[in-house]
Design an enzyme around this catalytic site. Sequence first.
Site, PDB file in Angstrom:
ATOM      1  N   ASP A  70      25.116 -25.428   4.753  1.00  0.00           N
ATOM      2  CA  ASP A  70      24.280 -25.299   4.350  1.00  0.00           C
ATOM      3  C   ASP A  70      25.117 -23.676   2.911  1.00  0.00           C
ATOM      4  O   ASP A  70      25.208 -22.331   3.811  1.00  0.00           O
ATOM      5  CB  ASP A  70      22.638 -24.257   3.668  1.00  0.00           C
ATOM      6  N   ALA A  88      14.037 -17.215   7.280  1.00  0.00           N
ATOM      7  CA  ALA A  88      14.263 -17.718   8.288  1.00  0.00           C
ATOM      8  C   ALA A  88      15.936 -18.810   8.377  1.00  0.00           C
ATOM      9  O   ALA A  88      16.615 -19.462   9.106  1.00  0.00           O
ATOM     10  CB  ALA A  88      13.792 -18.181   9.767  1.00  0.00           C
ATOM     11  N   TYR A  89      15.749 -19.051   7.651  1.00  0.00           N
ATOM     12  CA  TYR A  89      16.216 -21.074   7.609  1.00  0.00           C
ATOM     13  C   TYR A  89      17.658 -20.221   7.191  1.00  0.00           C
ATOM     14  O   TYR A  89      18.440 -20.517   7.042  1.00  0.00           O
ATOM     15  CB  TYR A  89      15.885 -21.284   5.720  1.00  0.00           C
ATOM     16  N   GLY A  90      18.292 -18.739   6.200  1.00  0.00           N
ATOM     17  CA  GLY A  90      19.318 -17.964   6.179  1.00  0.00           C
ATOM     18  C   GLY A  90      19.620 -17.708   7.488  1.00  0.00           C
ATOM     19  O   GLY A  90      21.203 -17.946   7.560  1.00  0.00           O
ATOM     20  N   SER A 115      19.496 -18.695  10.167  1.00  0.00           N
ATOM     21  CA  SER A 115      19.733 -20.005  11.018  1.00  0.00           C
ATOM     22  C   SER A 115      21.087 -19.947  11.207  1.00  0.00           C
ATOM     23  O   SER A 115      21.838 -20.866  11.826  1.00  0.00           O
ATOM     24  CB  SER A 115      18.232 -21.166  11.547  1.00  0.00           C
TER      25      SER A 115
END
Length: 242
Positions: free
Chosen positions: A145, A157-159, A161
Amino acid sequence: MSLSGQVILITGAGGGLGGSAALALAKQGAHIILLDKSIPKLEAVYDAIVSEQAPEPVLYPFDLAGANENDYQDLADRIESKYGQLNGLLHSAVEFVAFEPIAITKTKDWGHTLNVNLNAPFLLCRVLLPLLQKSEPASIVFTSDSRARTAPAYSSAYGVSKIALEGLAHILAEELEAEGKIRVNTLIPGPVNSPVRKKSYPAEDKSLLPEMHSLADIYLYLFSPASIGMNGQIIDAHTFKQ
């Protein structure tokens, strides 16, 4: 870019970018292993592929977050038993909870996100590398992303990961480069009208975004012989030219 006879496993294949990629690759002759935790969603993609008179895909219900190492090895053993090798692996499954401060991120959400977005790709690569090496050449594609990789506030956590996933892809590409059998690249799809985009930016006018099928050509390129020699690259789908 015929993919006739190639066997490609796609995670998150029950919809979103994974399902769109599965249909595009299957239409070019690839045998797709559809991996997702949702059986109804897998069946919908299965029906879409069969309706195009493409090779019949295999459904593999699998919970990336809850599976243990034995489950991953069993997956690899089943693929070897049926096909003998694997030509491609697309990491398209993604977990996104919310944009939020680290200070209020729940431990459960943190662990679940990293399991799906980072630990699962690691485990899949580890158990499937022997099968990918048998096909020579083979392609592994990670999905990242562009926004998360800059580590903005509240990406949580998304960033984390996605930043770590790009590191994993780079290290793996470096380790496999000398053999020349497996190419490893990372795709940045960019803003597209996908389920994750709808969840993360609910107020956005999605009619202004490209549809998911607009990425079909780049998926075909990354898994076709045309991309042999490309390794360790981060590819922005909206600026990349073949």
